[in-house]
Design a protein around this motif. Sequence first.
Motif, PDB file in Angstrom:
ATOM      1  N   GLY A  26      48.663  79.633  83.447  1.00 26.62           N
ATOM      2  CA  GLY A  26      50.117  79.654  83.326  1.00 26.62           C
ATOM      3  C   GLY A  26      50.774  78.444  83.948  1.00 26.62           C
ATOM      4  O   GLY A  26      51.801  77.963  83.475  1.00 26.62           O
ATOM      5  N   MET A  27      50.182  77.922  85.012  1.00 26.69           N
ATOM      6  CA  MET A  27      50.745  76.769  85.721  1.00 26.69           C
ATOM      7  C   MET A  27      50.404  75.436  85.066  1.00 26.69           C
ATOM      8  O   MET A  27      50.901  74.390  85.486  1.00 26.69           O
ATOM      9  N   ALA A  28      49.538  75.440  84.045  1.00 24.06           N
ATOM     10  CA  ALA A  28      48.939  74.213  83.527  1.00 24.06           C
ATOM     11  C   ALA A  28      49.946  73.142  83.114  1.00 24.06           C
ATOM     12  O   ALA A  28      49.672  71.948  83.242  1.00 24.06           O
ATOM     13  N   ASP A  29      51.112  73.548  82.613  1.00 26.31           N
ATOM     14  CA  ASP A  29      52.099  72.567  82.162  1.00 26.31           C
ATOM     15  C   ASP A  29      52.986  72.090  83.305  1.00 26.31           C
ATOM     16  O   ASP A  29      53.719  71.116  83.164  1.00 26.31           O
ATOM     17  N   ILE A  30      52.929  72.779  84.444  1.00 24.74           N
ATOM     18  CA  ILE A  30      53.783  72.435  85.576  1.00 24.74           C
ATOM     19  C   ILE A  30      52.980  71.703  86.647  1.00 24.74           C
ATOM     20  O   ILE A  30      53.281  70.562  87.009  1.00 24.74           O
ATOM     21  N   TYR A  31      51.952  72.368  87.178  1.00 22.29           N
ATOM     22  CA  TYR A  31      51.094  71.771  88.198  1.00 22.29           C
ATOM     23  C   TYR A  31      49.648  72.171  87.967  1.00 22.29           C
ATOM     24  O   TYR A  31      49.362  73.292  87.520  1.00 22.29           O
ATOM     25  N   ASP A  32      48.734  71.266  88.290  1.00 21.75           N
ATOM     26  CA  ASP A  32      47.334  71.634  88.410  1.00 21.75           C
ATOM     27  C   ASP A  32      47.161  72.344  89.746  1.00 21.75           C
ATOM     28  O   ASP A  32      47.680  71.888  90.773  1.00 21.75           O
ATOM     29  N   VAL A  33      46.444  73.453  89.733  1.00 19.88           N
ATOM     30  CA  VAL A  33      46.198  74.238  90.943  1.00 19.88           C
ATOM     31  C   VAL A  33      44.781  73.970  91.430  1.00 19.88           C
ATOM     32  O   VAL A  33      43.830  74.054  90.654  1.00 19.88           O
ATOM     33  N   SER A  34      44.631  73.647  92.721  1.00 19.92           N
ATOM     34  CA  SER A  34      43.308  73.416  93.285  1.00 19.92           C
ATOM     35  C   SER A  34      43.330  73.806  94.756  1.00 19.92           C
ATOM     36  O   SER A  34      44.362  74.209  95.300  1.00 19.92           O
ATOM     37  N   GLY A  35      42.177  73.670  95.408  1.00 19.17           N
ATOM     38  CA  GLY A  35      42.112  73.911  96.845  1.00 19.17           C
ATOM     39  C   GLY A  35      42.299  75.355  97.247  1.00 19.17           C
ATOM     40  O   GLY A  35      42.690  75.637  98.386  1.00 19.17           O
ATOM     41  N   SER A 336      51.612  83.663  82.784  1.00 18.98           N
ATOM     42  CA  SER A 336      51.406  82.607  81.787  1.00 18.98           C
ATOM     43  C   SER A 336      52.481  82.649  80.707  1.00 18.98           C
ATOM     44  O   SER A 336      52.958  81.602  80.248  1.00 18.98           O
ATOM     45  N   ALA A 337      52.896  83.850  80.293  1.00 18.16           N
ATOM     46  CA  ALA A 337      53.925  83.974  79.252  1.00 18.16           C
ATOM     47  C   ALA A 337      55.252  83.413  79.732  1.00 18.16           C
ATOM     48  O   ALA A 337      55.963  82.727  78.994  1.00 18.16           O
ATOM     49  N   TRP A 338      55.601  83.705  80.992  1.00 18.38           N
ATOM     50  CA  TRP A 338      56.868  83.206  81.541  1.00 18.38           C
ATOM     51  C   TRP A 338      56.869  81.695  81.606  1.00 18.38           C
ATOM     52  O   TRP A 338      57.829  81.032  81.223  1.00 18.38           O
ATOM     53  N   LEU A 339      55.773  81.102  82.093  1.00 17.55           N
ATOM     54  CA  LEU A 339      55.734  79.649  82.255  1.00 17.55           C
ATOM     55  C   LEU A 339      55.703  78.934  80.910  1.00 17.55           C
ATOM     56  O   LEU A 339      56.279  77.852  80.762  1.00 17.55           O
ATOM     57  N   THR A 340      55.050  79.537  79.927  1.00 14.88           N
ATOM     58  CA  THR A 340      55.054  78.946  78.584  1.00 14.88           C
ATOM     59  C   THR A 340      56.467  78.895  78.021  1.00 14.88           C
ATOM     60  O   THR A 340      56.928  77.894  77.485  1.00 14.88           O
TER      61      THR A 340
END
Length: 348
Positions: A26-35, A336-340
């Motif tokens: 869901g975050m893919a278009d906003i930020y990459d998540v790591s750590g 994911s639906a909200w962020l899309t």
Amino acid sequence: MTRLQLMTWNVSTATLPDAYDRYVVGMADIYDVSGVSEYDRANFYNIAHSVMSPFGAIGDGRSVRQTLSRDTALVRRSGLDGLNLFINASATVGEAAGKTVLAEPYALQFRDMGRPSAARQDYLDVMSLMIPRNLAPAALLTKEMHGVALSPSVSGVGLVRKHMRSLIDELPNLTEDTLDTSIQALLLIASRVLGIEIRPNAPELASIQRTVRRGAIDYIEKRLQAGEMVIDVDAMSASLGVSRATLYRAFDGDAGGGVSRYIQNRRLHYSREALRHRQRSQSVAEIAATHGFSSSSHFSRLFRETYGYSPSEVEPRRNDVKVTRSEGPIRHDLLSAWLTELGRQKTG
């Protein structure tokens, strides 16, 4: 018809085993998540509520320790571009287009989503405003502004935080016009904190005054509840990060007396509560003195003027039954639906 979309969700691995994977997607278009540690993945949670509108998205959220980044590749492929103004309750360590970012808890931070950045958050407890580039003030999207973090001790940052908090708390009750005005007022306050002059219109001024008033009421209530019956107006205005004149203007609409009368009326309110809950042995004079009134006769006169009867006519309650009300269940939604949908609105 309103074009506001209120989105609320509360997801965790306790109820949704793949919650972390859904969050990352869901975050893919906003930020990459790591750590994110193995422990936090196994015990992942994300709680948030936001409003999406034609002029931006604002809301708050909580989650585990993580790093959020936008490298050059993500910036180029992302449909999201504009201003991200946010305040997180934990410290941030990161970089913005090669510039080191060290932000203490509750710092006011600015990011240009069209430039690379990375931020390591001890945990997420964030209030965030995202504005599409074409609707954001150009002065807040310069290269110099990207990665700016203002300490919570900087004058005015506390006012920005209060305005964001009050605005987010009221999201379910806002009309489209009110939300638009409130967001513009928030941007105006943030710009003023940075020393950038933007001439406000009448609705924005009204929104700012509502925020100052709410902050002042908060300040007054906390001190009265703690037994401090003398309120220092200079200390209050300093705490809010505004001038005495701005503070007074926030109470101009009160019939007869402004901020001083408001404080007096609240002291009378607490004295009336004390009378209702007093022991039979307590006198009106004792309660008047406890609540900062110089004499029982002065107190009685003000009390009668306010309530239409004398303090001695207030009967103590026979039973003090406290009723606890529980809130209804929080609606769960797919992140994911909200962020899309957010991404589509940002690029539309």
